[in-house]
Write a protein that holds these residues in place. Structure first.
Motif, short mmCIF file in Angstrom:
data_model
loop_
_atom_site.label_atom_id
_atom_site.label_comp_id
_atom_site.label_asym_id
_atom_site.label_seq_id
_atom_site.Cartn_x
_atom_site.Cartn_y
_atom_site.Cartn_z
N ARG A 196 0.34 11.90 -9.52
CA ARG A 196 -0.29 13.21 -9.28
C ARG A 196 0.71 14.35 -9.49
O ARG A 196 0.39 15.36 -10.09
CB ARG A 196 -0.85 13.30 -7.87
CG ARG A 196 -2.18 12.72 -7.70
CD ARG A 196 -2.66 13.01 -6.29
NE ARG A 196 -4.05 12.68 -6.14
CZ ARG A 196 -4.68 12.72 -4.99
NH1 ARG A 196 -4.04 13.09 -3.89
NH2 ARG A 196 -5.95 12.41 -4.92
N THR A 215 0.82 -1.20 0.00
CA THR A 215 0.00 0.00 0.00
C THR A 215 0.86 1.26 0.00
O THR A 215 0.49 2.27 -0.59
CB THR A 215 -0.93 0.03 1.23
OG1 THR A 215 -0.18 -0.21 2.39
CG2 THR A 215 -2.06 -0.92 1.09
N LEU A 216 1.99 1.17 0.64
CA LEU A 216 2.90 2.31 0.64
C LEU A 216 3.45 2.56 -0.76
O LEU A 216 3.53 3.70 -1.22
CB LEU A 216 4.05 2.07 1.61
CG LEU A 216 4.16 3.21 2.60
CD1 LEU A 216 3.72 2.75 3.95
CD2 LEU A 216 5.55 3.71 2.62
N GLU A 217 3.79 1.49 -1.45
CA GLU A 217 4.29 1.62 -2.82
C GLU A 217 3.19 2.14 -3.73
O GLU A 217 3.43 2.99 -4.60
CB GLU A 217 4.82 0.27 -3.32
CG GLU A 217 6.13 -0.13 -2.71
CD GLU A 217 6.60 -1.51 -3.17
OE1 GLU A 217 6.03 -2.04 -4.14
OE2 GLU A 217 7.53 -2.02 -2.55
N ALA A 218 2.00 1.62 -3.55
CA ALA A 218 0.87 2.08 -4.35
C ALA A 218 0.60 3.57 -4.08
O ALA A 218 0.35 4.36 -5.01
CB ALA A 218 -0.37 1.25 -4.06
N ARG A 219 0.66 3.93 -2.84
CA ARG A 219 0.44 5.34 -2.47
C ARG A 219 1.54 6.22 -3.05
O ARG A 219 1.28 7.31 -3.55
CB ARG A 219 0.41 5.45 -0.93
CG ARG A 219 0.22 6.83 -0.42
CD ARG A 219 -1.21 7.28 -0.61
NE ARG A 219 -1.37 8.58 0.01
CZ ARG A 219 -2.16 9.51 -0.44
NH1 ARG A 219 -2.88 9.30 -1.50
NH2 ARG A 219 -2.24 10.65 0.18
N ASN A 220 2.78 5.73 -3.00
CA ASN A 220 3.90 6.46 -3.55
C ASN A 220 3.74 6.64 -5.07
O ASN A 220 3.97 7.73 -5.60
CB ASN A 220 5.21 5.74 -3.23
CG ASN A 220 6.42 6.60 -3.57
OD1 ASN A 220 6.34 7.81 -3.45
ND2 ASN A 220 7.51 5.97 -3.95
N GLN A 221 3.32 5.59 -5.76
CA GLN A 221 3.09 5.68 -7.21
C GLN A 221 1.97 6.65 -7.52
O GLN A 221 2.04 7.42 -8.48
CB GLN A 221 2.79 4.29 -7.78
CG GLN A 221 4.00 3.39 -7.86
CD GLN A 221 3.63 2.02 -8.38
OE1 GLN A 221 2.46 1.68 -8.53
NE2 GLN A 221 4.65 1.20 -8.63
N GLU A 222 0.93 6.61 -6.72
CA GLU A 222 -0.20 7.53 -6.91
C GLU A 222 0.26 8.98 -6.74
O GLU A 222 -0.10 9.86 -7.54
CB GLU A 222 -1.31 7.20 -5.91
CG GLU A 222 -2.52 8.10 -6.02
CD GLU A 222 -3.54 7.83 -4.91
OE1 GLU A 222 -4.21 8.79 -4.51
OE2 GLU A 222 -3.64 6.67 -4.45
N LEU A 223 1.05 9.21 -5.72
CA LEU A 223 1.55 10.57 -5.47
C LEU A 223 2.49 11.03 -6.59
O LEU A 223 2.45 12.19 -7.03
CB LEU A 223 2.26 10.65 -4.12
CG LEU A 223 1.35 10.56 -2.90
CD1 LEU A 223 2.19 10.51 -1.61
CD2 LEU A 223 0.38 11.73 -2.85
#
Length: 94
Positions: A14, A3-11
């Motif tokens: 963006r 989830t951290l990697e997914a969040r990092n990719q999302e950021l």
């Protein structure tokens, strides 16, 4: 971790989108600034032309007025000269 990697990719995605948007907006700002400068130059040219045309119209109007006044004065002088000649002729007849 996932989830951290997914969040990092999302950021990151963006941030990339925001960077692209910022570049697009900066390009628009430059285009608008160039257009504003162009319009200001055109406006000044139009204003200058209008001023020159107004000055020319004023000169023509003044010349026409002066010519008319001169013609009126000349016509008045001719009438007075004719009247004076008639009076002299009339005095001579008597």
């Amino acid at each position: 971790m996932r989830t951290l990697e997914a969040r990092n990719q999302e950021l990151e995605a963006r941030q990339a989108a925001l960077t692209e948007e910022q570049a697009r907006l900066e390009q628009l700002r430059r285009e608008y600034e160039a257009r504003r400068a162009q319009l200001e130059a055109e406006t000044e040219a139009i204003r200058q032309r209008a001023l020159e045309e107004a000055e020319q119209l004023l000169k023509e109007a003044n010349a026409r007025i002066e010519r008319t006044i001169r013609e009126i004065k000349e016509a008045q002088a001719e009438r007075e000269a004719t009247r004076a000649a008639r009076e002299a002729l009339e005095r001579f007849r008597r």
